[in-house]
Scaffold this active site. Structure first.
Site, PDB file in Angstrom:
ATOM      1  N   CYS A  45      -8.440   2.954   1.786  1.00 23.35           N
ATOM      2  CA  CYS A  45      -8.019   1.957   2.777  1.00 23.35           C
ATOM      3  C   CYS A  45      -8.430   2.475   4.140  1.00 23.35           C
ATOM      4  CB  CYS A  45      -6.508   1.728   2.742  1.00 23.35           C
ATOM      5  SG  CYS A  45      -5.950   0.619   4.068  1.00 23.35           S
ATOM      6  N   MET A  66     -10.622  -5.427   6.507  1.00 28.07           N
ATOM      7  CA  MET A  66     -10.309  -4.120   5.943  1.00 28.07           C
ATOM      8  C   MET A  66     -11.167  -3.075   6.641  1.00 28.07           C
ATOM      9  SD  MET A  66     -10.729  -6.813   3.736  1.00 28.07           S
ATOM     10  CE  MET A  66     -12.042  -6.551   2.541  1.00 28.07           C
ATOM     11  N   LYS A 116       0.820  -1.207   0.000  1.00 27.25           N
ATOM     12  CA  LYS A 116       0.000   0.000   0.000  1.00 27.25           C
ATOM     13  C   LYS A 116       0.860   1.266   0.000  1.00 27.25           C
ATOM     14  CE  LYS A 116      -3.649  -2.308   2.700  1.00 27.25           C
ATOM     15  NZ  LYS A 116      -4.862  -2.093   1.917  1.00 27.25           N
TER      16      LYS A 116
END
Length: 396
Positions: free
Chosen positions: A104, A318, A70
Site C-alpha cells: 500500500c 492508490m 488495511k
C-alpha cells in the site's frame, strides 16, 4: 455459560496518504500471529471486522472501503542497511481472506513515523530537528522505500501546510522514494513489462480487444484507454460503483490482464487475489469537478487517471498505482506516456476523482530495456488513535 474474554493488543490507528489502517509492532502480536498463516489472518480480519456480509465492518476498525480495510505489521529489519520490515495486509470486506500480494503506497507514508514513535529506529539516526531518513524493507514485494520524516523537538512532526487531494486537512509532508520499483511478481520474472511490450492487444471476452499497457512497478497495473471502454476519464466514484455491469467489466479486464501478465495461471484464481493487479483507465487532460467540489481545469494535469481498487473505483489514487503511473509516464510509448503527450519526462501530474497528484520517476534505457531507478512522491501521515485494540480471545 462460559464466556470468552477479550484480549487487548497494542495498536495504532493511522492515516497514511489517502488511506488509513491499524498498525502493529510485530513483537506486540500474540505469539500465534507473529508468523504468517491462518492465526495471523483470522486475527487481522477480526480486528478490522471481516468478513461482514453487511459490507459495513461495524464490529471492527475497518471503514468498509478498500482505503480503510488495511493492516500493517512493522518489525526491526532483518535486511542489511534497512531499519524496519513493513508488511501490508489488505483485508477483504465481505470475504474471509487477507491479501498479502502487494504493497500500500499510501500507508507507506505512515511507516516511518510509526517506526520512530514505536522505538524501532536507532535513536542515533533520528535528529531532534530536521528530517529523519527511515530505510524500509517492503516485505510483500521485496523492495526498498526511503521515507523522509520531518522531526521537531524530538517528535515526529505531523501537522503542517502540505495539502493532498483526497485528504480533508493539511499536514506535514513526508517524501517517499520507491527504489527500483519494478515489482518482482511470481510468474512475471521480475520484468517491468511481463509481456515484453509497452503496449499489447488484450483480448477480453464480452468487452473486445483493448490496447493495454501492463506494468509491474509499484504494483502490477493494467492501463487501458478510457474511450475504448466507454468513458471520458473524468468520472467520479458514483458513475462506476453504482453500475454493476461496469464493475463486472472491470473485473473481467483485470482477470484477463492478470493471466496475460503471468500473475495467475487460471482465470478462477483472480477471486482470491483482489489486491493485485490494479486496473486503471486513462485519458488526455480535460476539465471536471472533483468530488470535493474543487474545479480541475484542463491545464491542471498532464493526463487523467481513474483506478479500481478491491472491485471499486478508488476515491483518489492508490500510492502504489501512482508509482505505476509515474513509471509508465517516464517510458516513451506506453499508453500513460502517450496520454500525457508523449516523449521523455521525469514527472507527471495526473487528475483523479479527488483532484490532482504529482509523481516523479527516473527512467533509463539499458540494452534495449527500460529500467526505473526510483519513483518519488509526497504524502502525509498522522496518528489518529493509539492504545490497544480488543478482540475476542477465540478469534484466532
Amino acid at each position: 455459560m462460559a464466556h470468552v474474554p477479550q484480549i487487548k493488543i497494542p495498536a495504532t490507528y493511522m492515516r497514511g496518504g489517502t488511506s488509513k489502517g491499524v498498525f502493529f509492532r510485530l513483537q506486540d502480536l500474540p505469539e500465534a500471529a507473529r508468523q504468517p498463516g491462518e492465526a495471523r489472518d483470522r486475527l487481522l480480519m477480526r480486528v478490522i471486522g471481516s468478513p461482514d456480509p453487511y459490507g459495513k465492518q461495524i464490529d471492527g476498525m475497518g471503514g468498509a472501503t478498500s482505503s480503510t480495510s488495511k493492516t500493517v505489521i512493522i518489525g526491526k529489519s532483518t535486511k542489511p542497511d534497512h531499519d524496519v520490515d513493513y508488511l501490508f495486509g489488505q483485508v477483504a470486506i465481505d470475504k474471509a481472506f487477507v491479501d498479502w500480494s502487494g504493497n500500500c503506497g499510501n500507508l507507506s507514508a505512515a511507516v516511518g513515523p510509526f517506526a520512530i514513535g514505536a522505538g524501532l529506529i536507532d535513536p542515533s539516526r533520528v535528529p531532534d530537528n530536521g528530517v529523519a531518513i527511515v530505510r524500509i524493507w517492503q516485505a510483500n514485494i521485496g523492495k526498498t522505500i526511503i521515507a523522509h520524516v520531518p522531526m521537531t523537538n524530538g517528535q515526529v512532526q505531523e501537522t503542517g501546510g502540505f495539502e493532498l487531494d483526497g485528504v480533508t486537512f493539511p499536514a506535514a509532508e513526508v517524501q517517499l522514494e520507491f527504489l527500483d520499483p519494478a515489482a518482482e511478481e511470481e510468474g512475471a520474472g521480475g520484468a517491468m513489462f511481463p509481456t515484453g511490450q509497452v503496449v499489447d492487444d488484450l483480448e477480453v471476452p464480452g468487452v473486445g480487444t483493448l490496447k493495454a499497457t501492463m506494468i509491474n512497478a509499484g504494483i502490477p497495473t493494467i492501463f487501458v484507454n478510457a474511450e475504448a471502454i466507454g468513458y471520458t476519464g473524468t468520472e467520479l466514484q458514483d458513475a462506476i460503483n453504482g453500475d454493476p455491469a461496469a464493475l463486472e467489466k472491470f473485473e473481467t479486464i483485470r482477470a484477463h490482464g492478470a493471466l496475460r501478465m503471468g500473475l495467475i495461471k487460471h482465470l478462477d484464481e483472480i477471486a482470491t487475489r483482489q489486491h493485485t493487479p490494479k486496473v486503471a483507465f486513462i485519458a488526455k487532460p480535460a476539465g471536471y469537478t472533483a468530488s470535493s467540489g474543487k474545479r480541475v481545469e484542463t491545464g491542471d494535469a498532464d493526463l487523467l487517471v481513474r483506478a479500481m481498487s478491491m472491485g471499486k473505483l478508488h476515491h483518489a489514487m492508490m500510492g502504489t498505482a501512482a508509482v505505476a503511473i509515474g513509471t509508465a509516464a517516464a517510458i516513451p510509448g506506453t499508453l500513460v506516456n502517450l496520454a500525457a503527450g508523449g516523449g521523455e519526462r521525469s514527472a507527471v501530474r495526473f487528475g483523479h476523482p479527488s483532484g490532482t497528484l504529482r509523481v516523479g520517476a527516473e527512467a533509463r534505457e539499458v540494452d534495449g530495456e527500460w529500467t526505473v531507478t526510483k519513483a518519488i512522491m509526497s504524502r502525509s501521515a498522522r496518528v489518529l488513535m493509539e492504545g490497544w485494540v480488543r478482540v475476542p480471545g477465540d478469534s484466532f
